[in-house]
Design a protein around this motif. Sequence first.
Motif, PDB file in Angstrom:
ATOM      1  N   PRO A   1       0.897  -1.284  -0.078  1.00 41.12           N
ATOM      2  CA  PRO A   1       0.053  -0.220  -0.145  1.00 41.12           C
ATOM      3  C   PRO A   1       0.990   1.278   0.042  1.00 41.12           C
ATOM      4  N   PRO A   2       0.491   2.299  -0.378  1.00 40.35           N
ATOM      5  CA  PRO A   2       1.307   3.714  -0.538  1.00 40.35           C
ATOM      6  C   PRO A   2       1.848   4.001   0.915  1.00 40.35           C
ATOM      7  N   ALA A   3       1.041   3.823   1.860  1.00 43.33           N
ATOM      8  CA  ALA A   3       1.733   3.996   3.080  1.00 43.33           C
ATOM      9  C   ALA A   3       2.966   3.186   3.484  1.00 43.33           C
ATOM     10  N   GLN A   4       3.221   2.074   3.069  1.00 41.67           N
ATOM     11  CA  GLN A   4       4.341   1.199   3.297  1.00 41.67           C
ATOM     12  C   GLN A   4       5.441   1.578   2.279  1.00 41.67           C
ATOM     13  N   ARG A   5       5.132   2.085   1.263  1.00 38.57           N
ATOM     14  CA  ARG A   5       6.257   2.277   0.209  1.00 38.57           C
ATOM     15  C   ARG A   5       7.519   2.931   0.567  1.00 38.57           C
ATOM     16  N   ASP A   6       7.310   3.953   1.441  1.00 37.44           N
ATOM     17  CA  ASP A   6       8.491   4.545   1.853  1.00 37.44           C
ATOM     18  C   ASP A   6       9.512   3.764   2.783  1.00 37.44           C
ATOM     19  N   ARG A   7       8.886   2.858   3.406  1.00 39.95           N
ATOM     20  CA  ARG A   7       9.578   2.022   4.256  1.00 39.95           C
ATOM     21  C   ARG A   7      10.469   1.093   3.376  1.00 39.95           C
ATOM     22  N   MET A   8      10.163   0.655   1.987  1.00 43.24           N
ATOM     23  CA  MET A   8      11.125  -0.133   1.370  1.00 43.24           C
ATOM     24  C   MET A   8      12.607   0.687   0.754  1.00 43.24           C
ATOM     25  N   SER A   9      12.371   1.977   0.911  1.00 42.28           N
ATOM     26  CA  SER A   9      13.438   2.833   0.555  1.00 42.28           C
ATOM     27  C   SER A   9      14.448   3.038   1.653  1.00 42.28           C
ATOM     28  N   ASP A  10      14.203   2.360   2.796  1.00 40.58           N
ATOM     29  CA  ASP A  10      15.065   2.584   3.940  1.00 40.58           C
ATOM     30  C   ASP A  10      15.660   1.083   4.078  1.00 40.58           C
ATOM     31  N   PRO A  11      16.848   0.944   3.593  1.00 37.88           N
ATOM     32  CA  PRO A  11      17.325  -0.500   3.849  1.00 37.88           C
ATOM     33  C   PRO A  11      17.635  -0.942   5.070  1.00 37.88           C
ATOM     34  N   ALA A  12      17.965  -0.099   6.387  1.00 35.97           N
ATOM     35  CA  ALA A  12      17.920  -0.493   7.736  1.00 35.97           C
ATOM     36  C   ALA A  12      16.590  -0.960   8.287  1.00 35.97           C
ATOM     37  N   ALA A  13      15.522  -0.131   7.664  1.00 36.93           N
ATOM     38  CA  ALA A  13      14.033  -0.634   8.212  1.00 36.93           C
ATOM     39  C   ALA A  13      13.902  -2.308   7.719  1.00 36.93           C
ATOM     40  N   ASN A  14      14.230  -2.324   6.491  1.00 36.86           N
ATOM     41  CA  ASN A  14      13.738  -3.581   5.604  1.00 36.86           C
ATOM     42  C   ASN A  14      14.557  -4.891   6.502  1.00 36.86           C
ATOM     43  N   VAL A  15      15.832  -4.669   7.004  1.00 37.33           N
ATOM     44  CA  VAL A  15      16.396  -5.828   7.546  1.00 37.33           C
ATOM     45  C   VAL A  15      16.367  -5.806   9.054  1.00 37.33           C
ATOM     46  N   GLU A  16      15.402  -4.756   9.747  1.00 34.50           N
ATOM     47  CA  GLU A  16      15.506  -5.074  11.347  1.00 34.50           C
ATOM     48  C   GLU A  16      15.043  -6.289  12.031  1.00 34.50           C
TER      49      GLU A  16
END
Length: 347
Positions: A275-290
């Motif tokens: 969803p659009p609200a979660q797309r920004d998270r994918m651009s944060d590498p650290a958040a993706n692998v937390e």
Amino acid sequence: MSEQHPYPWPAASSTGVGSWPGEDPDEAVRTVLGELPDLPHLPELPGRGVGADVIGRTAGLLVEFPVEVQPTGWRVADSPGRDLYRARGFLSRDLDLLAEHAHAYEGALKIQVAGPWTMAASVELRNGQRMAADPGAYRDLAASHLEGVLAHIAEARKRVPGARLLVQVDEPSLPAVLMGALPTASGYGRLRAVDRVRVEEVLRTLFGAVEEAGAVPVVHCCAANAPLDLLRRSGARALGLDAALLDRRHDDMVGTAVEAGVGLMLGVVPAVDPPPAQRDRMSDPAANVEVVRELWNRLGFGPDLLTRAVVPTPACGLAGASPEHARAALKAVRNGARVLRDEPHRS
């Protein structure tokens, strides 16, 4: 630990699960090779139609075991027909494109097949019942499957002779086989569970043969109830899992696998457009692998082993994603792997 248990990929590697959107295999191969330089894979494009998905592709590998497509799915047939020829043609074309773009490649390279138990859960006997219901049938299927996988390894090695091959065995239906959750042909009942000893025996034979052929056996199961201990005992050198589905109940099994030198391919980004609200998270590498860091902290292993043992991946195959999201997912897992390497102690 990392010296005691070498892994078949470079540190800070990333990879895909297998499937890819669209119908252009040339573009898919070039994209995967470009985005995943340390551990590329041979993409599958189910969008091309019958025979291009992982079940159809693996059906095309079966030796002296003809199947065909019926309205309910793949079914045992008297002789090979156009469905099998189509599946084999897709795979041959894909391997030729791999040779064209990666003939001189000398690193780790992953190919994928549906596992014997997922095939037994997906292919029907002539009476419409799944092959998993008949011990004689799934025994014959497993033998044919093993022979076909070995031939596939040989064909891939011809195309890319310098590569170290990893063979990912996809077993999404394995938990249902073990729990007796597969529906009968009528849909009103459930097939009897297959004995765990028999399941493990078939997988151990397959994984052992893959290793004898000079390849590395990997198993992927993105179900919440993946039988981790059984897969480890069967001889898989790496486990492909959805990291979001691993919680404290799995820690002992995951820890035992890591201690045994089994690598982890962990899904950390969505396999379909978020969803659009979660797309920004994918651009944060650290958040993706937390989620990987949290798991590793619970297990208590050191950061050096993390970057060697764990390979970030999408949560599952990308066939259902848009082309834009598929490319973004590969970039996200590649950047996530680098974060795990460069910032090992980040909390």
